[in-house]
Design an enzyme around this catalytic site. Structure first.
Site, PDB file in Angstrom:
ATOM      1  N   PHE A   1     -94.078 -83.467  11.845  1.00 29.36           N
ATOM      2  CA  PHE A   1     -93.083 -82.719  12.603  1.00 29.36           C
ATOM      3  C   PHE A   1     -91.943 -82.276  11.681  1.00 29.36           C
ATOM      4  O   PHE A   1     -91.372 -83.062  10.944  1.00 29.36           O
ATOM      5  CB  PHE A   1     -92.541 -83.586  13.741  1.00 29.36           C
ATOM      6  CG  PHE A   1     -91.462 -82.920  14.544  1.00 29.36           C
ATOM      7  CD1 PHE A   1     -91.753 -81.819  15.345  1.00 29.36           C
ATOM      8  CD2 PHE A   1     -90.159 -83.379  14.496  1.00 29.36           C
ATOM      9  CE1 PHE A   1     -90.753 -81.195  16.084  1.00 29.36           C
ATOM     10  CE2 PHE A   1     -89.155 -82.760  15.227  1.00 29.36           C
ATOM     11  CZ  PHE A   1     -89.446 -81.656  16.028  1.00 29.36           C
ATOM     12  N   GLN A   2     -91.624 -80.994  11.726  1.00 36.66           N
ATOM     13  CA  GLN A   2     -90.569 -80.361  10.921  1.00 36.66           C
ATOM     14  C   GLN A   2     -90.774 -80.577   9.413  1.00 36.66           C
ATOM     15  O   GLN A   2     -89.805 -80.731   8.654  1.00 36.66           O
ATOM     16  CB  GLN A   2     -89.182 -80.843  11.356  1.00 36.66           C
ATOM     17  CG  GLN A   2     -88.809 -80.341  12.752  1.00 36.66           C
ATOM     18  CD  GLN A   2     -87.347 -80.523  13.095  1.00 36.66           C
ATOM     19  OE1 GLN A   2     -86.686 -81.435  12.607  1.00 36.66           O
ATOM     20  NE2 GLN A   2     -86.839 -79.646  13.960  1.00 36.66           N
TER      21      GLN A   2
ATOM     22  N   MET B   1     -76.170 -46.987   7.453  1.00 38.56           N
ATOM     23  CA  MET B   1     -76.756 -46.613   6.169  1.00 38.56           C
ATOM     24  C   MET B   1     -78.194 -46.124   6.336  1.00 38.56           C
ATOM     25  O   MET B   1     -78.607 -45.159   5.680  1.00 38.56           O
ATOM     26  CB  MET B   1     -76.702 -47.784   5.178  1.00 38.56           C
ATOM     27  CG  MET B   1     -77.160 -47.403   3.777  1.00 38.56           C
ATOM     28  SD  MET B   1     -76.171 -46.076   3.029  1.00 38.56           S
ATOM     29  CE  MET B   1     -74.755 -47.000   2.423  1.00 38.56           C
TER      30      MET B   1
ATOM     31  N   GLU C   1     -78.242 -72.403   9.855  1.00 37.34           N
ATOM     32  CA  GLU C   1     -78.342 -72.796   8.445  1.00 37.34           C
ATOM     33  C   GLU C   1     -78.168 -71.622   7.481  1.00 37.34           C
ATOM     34  O   GLU C   1     -77.677 -71.805   6.362  1.00 37.34           O
ATOM     35  CB  GLU C   1     -79.679 -73.483   8.192  1.00 37.34           C
ATOM     36  CG  GLU C   1     -79.816 -74.850   8.853  1.00 37.34           C
ATOM     37  CD  GLU C   1     -80.354 -74.795  10.276  1.00 37.34           C
ATOM     38  OE1 GLU C   1     -80.588 -75.863  10.872  1.00 37.34           O
ATOM     39  OE2 GLU C   1     -80.521 -73.661  10.798  1.00 37.34           O
TER      40      GLU C   1
ATOM     41  N   LYS D   1     -86.777 -88.718   3.760  1.00 39.77           N
ATOM     42  CA  LYS D   1     -85.956 -89.580   4.604  1.00 39.77           C
ATOM     43  C   LYS D   1     -85.932 -91.012   4.087  1.00 39.77           C
ATOM     44  O   LYS D   1     -84.901 -91.703   4.177  1.00 39.77           O
ATOM     45  CB  LYS D   1     -86.476 -89.538   6.048  1.00 39.77           C
ATOM     46  CG  LYS D   1     -85.449 -89.976   7.085  1.00 39.77           C
ATOM     47  CD  LYS D   1     -85.891 -89.604   8.486  1.00 39.77           C
ATOM     48  CE  LYS D   1     -84.829 -89.956   9.507  1.00 39.77           C
ATOM     49  NZ  LYS D   1     -85.219 -89.559  10.895  1.00 39.77           N
TER      50      LYS D   1
END
Length: 567
Positions: free
Chosen positions: A116-117, A480, A54, A166
């Site tokens: 959940f999630q 760097m 993602e 949802k």
């Protein structure tokens, strides 16, 4: 079945289409599955690019926005899907990139139950976005999307987050209609330009003897490149660019005097503290540009053109401001300027250029022996593309070398992580940049550290057959950080040595042709082979292990405290 009813998911997709969206970068999951199911019926209208993480979706959306000028869109699921997108959202906020990130969320009845999630996406992203909103009803879908795109794309652009439960995706919408956003009572994206501010600024500029313009990304975001050139060419004022402002002016324009900042050119940094009028145009006086604020341009009258009132007097106290869109304000002030030239003042920049060439650039671009150098590789690639490619970088030494030595003929040619400095940005951003500018060559320069943060996006290239030229500048160090350790930490190289995999084998596993280059004699042919190949190609270029990026202004010091490596 009522033909006038559609699901919230379809309302979302239709709203995106109404906003002109034709490309989305995303990754499916449980809480966003109804939207992906609906997307199956709109494959002709919207091209969904399946990334491998993602974070890659958000960086790809950023790259797309930066080269196309449109709003980038990322589509992710709830919980870890949304939290994985946070870095890209923060990056877009700091770099003023227009982006809409759409995340799924658990059903409304489970909110706050640690389902959940489940994650508090609005709470996480409010501090790092222009607007973050949770949609819980399908009938709010069109309104929220219109508002999101309006906020993301207007004024000072930035990211917007829509978190959709949802049940809002499954629910039904009666008599769907769509109206684009055009007004929000509490939001004024384009401040009205005040004639009095124009007059004060014009008088200061007309009286200037040694003026210097600082060009930021606001010019590019405002599509004001022509207006900028008209302003500069009438006034005769030398102009320097911030990193994100690069390519607003062609690199070879006679009034373009280089890049500002920690690793910028000697001339504009030194002359910042010698000019009598400093004109900031669509830039925010970042600390990497100003150095020590106590010593920054104290001799100069400072004029600040910006669309964001919050930036005026935030870091640098100004003599005069011109608040508004530079596309509108620059023509107004140009009308009031006297035609002028500053040949002697410009010659002072030329003297600085000669100094920098002799002490830094000559050996970096045209070494006579030793290992390959980052600068020479970047310069050769730029020349091989006739200076007409899009430069994409990751973050580190190669980034600074890239913005120093790549050249540009047209705008929207630089895609890099400026404010946040996100390692891992480069590869997914290059994919998005190519989708945003499919007719242009996209060249990614990335370090051996940064490439491994998002290397899985080679899978996105394999699946889509997108054409991105990838050059790993491989010094087997976190370069760097190593440079700072050498200069400021007594050469104590703590955890910066990299033991790397065989990048050629990895690329070939993804069906991407690749070659390793470690000698000067084979470099030109390798670059030609890469650029002539139809499709993505990866070059693993072995460069000197302890190369340094100069000039360098140590952090927090005066902009005239310029190290050239000969100290």
């Amino acid at each position: 079945m009522d033909n006038n009813k559609i699901t919230g998911s379809e309302a979302l997709i239709r709203s995106l289409i109404n906003e002109g969206v034709d490309t989305i970068f995303g990754y499916p999951g449980g809480a966003i599955m109804p939207v992906f199911d609906c997307l199956y019926d709109f494959k002709k209208e919207i091209n969904h690019i399946l990334v491998r993480h993602e974070q890659g979706a958000t960086h790809a959306a950023q790259g797309y926005a930066r080269t196309s000028g449109k709003v980038g869109v990322a589509l992710v699921t709830s919980g870890p899907g949304a939290t994985n997108a946070v870095t890209g959202i923060a990056d877009a906020m700091l770099d003023s990139t227009p982006m809409v990130v759409i995340s799924g969320q658990v059903v409304s009845s489970l909110l706050g139950s640690d389902a959940f999630q489940e994650a508090d996406v609005v709470g996480l992203t409010q501090p790092i976005s222009k607007w973050s909103y949770q949609i819980r009803r399908p009938e709010d879908m069109a309104w929220a999307v219109a508002r999101a795109f309006y906020i993301a794309s207007t004024g000072r652009p930035g990211p917007v987050v829509l978190d959709i439960t949802k049940d809002a995706q499954f629910g039904k919408v009666d008599n769907y209609t769509y109206e684009k956003g055009a007004f929000i009572r509490s939001y004024q994206p384009k401040p009205d330009i005040k004639d009095a501010e124009i007059e004060v600024a014009a008088q200061i500029i007309n009286e200037a003897k040694k003026p210097l313009a600082l060009v930021g990304q606001g010019v590019i975001l405002g599509n004001a490149e022509k207006e900028l050139l008209a302003f500069l060419e009438k006034s005769g004022i030398p102009a320097a660019s911030t990193i994100l402002g690069l390519s607003a002016i062609p690199s070879d324009h006679p009034q373009h005097v280089g890049m500002l900042g920690m690793h910028g050119n000697i001339g504009p940094n030194r002359k910042t503290n010698e000019c009598d009028v400093l004109i900031a145009i669509g830039m925010r006086f970042d600390d990497r540009v100003t150095g020590d604020l106590k010593t920054y341009a104290k001799q100069a009258k400072i004029i600040h053109f910006d669309i964001d009132k919050a930036e005026i007097n935030k870091n640098v106290t100004v003599t005069a401001r011109v608040l508004g869109d530079v596309k509108d304000s620059l023509p107004k002030i140009t009308e009031q300027l006297k035609g002028n030239k500053f040949p002697e003042w410009l010659s002072e920049f030329k003297a600085c250029d000669d100094e920098e060439y002799n002490f830094v650039i000559k050996d970096e671009l045209h070494p006579e022996s030793g290992k390959l150098k980052m600068g020479e590789v970047i310069n050769k690639v730029s020349e091989a593309t006739n200076n007409d490619a899009v430069l994409v970088t990751d973050v580190g030494q190669h980034q600074m070398m890239g913005v120093r030595y790549f050249k540009y003929n047209r705008s929207r040619s630089v895609v890099t992580s400026g404010g946040l400095g996100t390692m891992g940005f480069g590869l997914p951003a290059a994919i998005g940049a190519k989708y945003g500018a499919p007719d242009r060559t996209v060249c990614l320069f990335v370090g051996d550290g940064g490439i491994q943060m998002t290397i899985q996006e080679l899978g996105t290239i394999m699946q889509t057959d997108i054409d991105v030229k990838i050059v790993i500048l491989n010094n087997h160090f976190l370069g760097m950080v190593r440079q700072w350790q050498e200069l400021f930490f007594d050469e104590r190289y703590s955890e910066t040595v990299m033991k790397n995999p065989d990048f050629v084998k990895i690329a070939e596993a993804y069906n991407i042709p690749a070659k390793m280059v470690d000698t000067r004699e084979e470099l030109d042919k390798a670059i030609a082979d890469m650029l002539n190949h139809k499709g993505s190609y990866l070059l693993d270029v072995q460069v000197e292990t302890k190369g340094m990026v100069y000039p360098m202004i140590p952090a927090g010091t005066c902009v005239t405290n310029i190290l050239l490596g000969n100290e």
